[in-house]
Design an enzyme around this catalytic site. Sequence first.
Site, PDB file in Angstrom:
ATOM      1  N   LEU A 104      72.582 -24.717  38.956  1.00 25.89           N
ATOM      2  CA  LEU A 104      72.302 -25.650  40.036  1.00 25.89           C
ATOM      3  C   LEU A 104      71.525 -24.865  41.084  1.00 25.89           C
ATOM      4  O   LEU A 104      71.790 -23.672  41.291  1.00 25.89           O
ATOM      5  CB  LEU A 104      73.602 -26.188  40.648  1.00 25.89           C
ATOM      6  CG  LEU A 104      74.450 -27.119  39.770  1.00 25.89           C
ATOM      7  CD1 LEU A 104      75.768 -27.466  40.463  1.00 25.89           C
ATOM      8  CD2 LEU A 104      73.684 -28.393  39.430  1.00 25.89           C
ATOM      9  N   ASP A 105      70.583 -25.531  41.746  1.00 28.86           N
ATOM     10  CA  ASP A 105      69.801 -24.848  42.773  1.00 28.86           C
ATOM     11  C   ASP A 105      70.715 -24.339  43.889  1.00 28.86           C
ATOM     12  O   ASP A 105      71.824 -24.833  44.080  1.00 28.86           O
ATOM     13  CB  ASP A 105      68.766 -25.806  43.380  1.00 28.86           C
ATOM     14  CG  ASP A 105      67.686 -26.184  42.370  1.00 28.86           C
ATOM     15  OD1 ASP A 105      67.546 -25.469  41.355  1.00 28.86           O
ATOM     16  OD2 ASP A 105      66.996 -27.193  42.612  1.00 28.86           O
ATOM     17  N   TYR A 106      70.177 -23.408  44.644  1.00 26.77           N
ATOM     18  CA  TYR A 106      70.893 -22.807  45.784  1.00 26.77           C
ATOM     19  C   TYR A 106      71.467 -23.890  46.703  1.00 26.77           C
ATOM     20  O   TYR A 106      72.606 -23.811  47.148  1.00 26.77           O
ATOM     21  CB  TYR A 106      69.874 -21.938  46.536  1.00 26.77           C
ATOM     22  CG  TYR A 106      70.416 -21.164  47.707  1.00 26.77           C
ATOM     23  CD1 TYR A 106      71.236 -20.053  47.518  1.00 26.77           C
ATOM     24  CD2 TYR A 106      70.079 -21.527  49.011  1.00 26.77           C
ATOM     25  CE1 TYR A 106      71.712 -19.330  48.598  1.00 26.77           C
ATOM     26  CE2 TYR A 106      70.551 -20.815  50.091  1.00 26.77           C
ATOM     27  CZ  TYR A 106      71.368 -19.717  49.878  1.00 26.77           C
ATOM     28  OH  TYR A 106      71.838 -19.005  50.952  1.00 26.77           O
ATOM     29  N   THR A 108      71.912 -27.125  45.903  1.00 25.42           N
ATOM     30  CA  THR A 108      72.571 -28.222  45.187  1.00 25.42           C
ATOM     31  C   THR A 108      74.079 -28.018  45.189  1.00 25.42           C
ATOM     32  O   THR A 108      74.568 -26.894  45.114  1.00 25.42           O
ATOM     33  CB  THR A 108      72.043 -28.319  43.739  1.00 25.42           C
ATOM     34  OG1 THR A 108      70.669 -28.651  43.784  1.00 25.42           O
ATOM     35  CG2 THR A 108      72.779 -29.382  42.942  1.00 25.42           C
ATOM     36  N   LYS A 192      64.329 -32.861  41.827  1.00 28.50           N
ATOM     37  CA  LYS A 192      63.440 -32.734  42.991  1.00 28.50           C
ATOM     38  C   LYS A 192      62.010 -33.037  42.593  1.00 28.50           C
ATOM     39  O   LYS A 192      61.291 -33.768  43.274  1.00 28.50           O
ATOM     40  CB  LYS A 192      63.521 -31.306  43.562  1.00 28.50           C
ATOM     41  CG  LYS A 192      64.805 -31.026  44.290  1.00 28.50           C
ATOM     42  CD  LYS A 192      64.843 -29.581  44.773  1.00 28.50           C
ATOM     43  CE  LYS A 192      66.235 -29.265  45.311  1.00 28.50           C
ATOM     44  NZ  LYS A 192      66.574 -27.855  45.240  1.00 28.50           N
TER      45      LYS A 192
END
Length: 313
Positions: A104-106, A108, A192
Amino acid sequence: MMVRLQKVIAASGIASRRASEAMIQEGRVTVNGKVVRVLGTCIDPSKDHVKIDGRHVQPTEPEVFVLLHKPPGYVTTMDDPYGRPTIADLVAKVKVRVFPVGRLDYDTEGLLLLTNNGNVAQACVHPRYHVPKTYLVKVSGVCTEEEIQNLEDGIALDDGMTAPAVIRKSGKAKANSWLEITIHEGRKHQIKRMLEALGHRVMRIIRIRFGPLDLGDLPVGVCRFATDLEANALRGIVHRTTKPLNVRARAPRSNLQRSKPDRDTGPPHVRKTKPSAKRDASSKGSKARPASGSARQPGRVVKGRGRTRTRKG
Ligand code: URA
């Protein structure tokens, strides 16, 4: 990590679980030199010495599945060369070595699975296995029906068209929309990029479901072991290869619209847990989850219903 003695013996491959129990009851098993006859006795395989008929038992690591509610501001890695907070800080109390399944992104939030089962991890992230991942996404502006149809049909990104997705309009604040987006791919920054291709800035992403797992009311920053049911469902993914998302079979969109969330008070569907002493899973035998107060203390582990630590398959 404490594990039941018969599980340790069975996991070492010496005997089945039932035969291990019989050996214990027959008085053939010692722990640190003392005979143990009580079934259900828990030991720490990394510290305690187990012998059967005087012969040492080499313990193997139990298989674990851990569900973490990742907060924003953490990197999905066990070690960050730039010194940023990592998810390792949040699962520090899990004594078995685990690794994140996908990323997961930073920024998210939401459900992240960690395991030491490489086969399950690989199947969960490989598009061939069609493991659905559902995100609640807050976007700038209001998405039109046409845009939602585009998202469902596929968006042309610089690394190719996205596979069909399932979109639900989850709620609407004044200037922003909440969407529930289910995809089975896991490309970098996929959500995104899909929305930005349509001119919508993504303001928040929360993963609420991952394959058979549900974020539920797991507090932010807290992890728990998978239940036996969840662990079995995860193992089942490895044997399943073709189950595409059935986009066409979804209900009419009007039925899918959800109650309107309050303006900027938080996402729909992500329940806020109330602090309660009863819910603190650290109390012995508790089936409950910890209070939300503890959600702000990253790194806690709570027991799921029937936590799962079985032999590596
Ligand atoms: N899509 C994104 O853009 N980011 C995530 O973290 C997950 C899916």
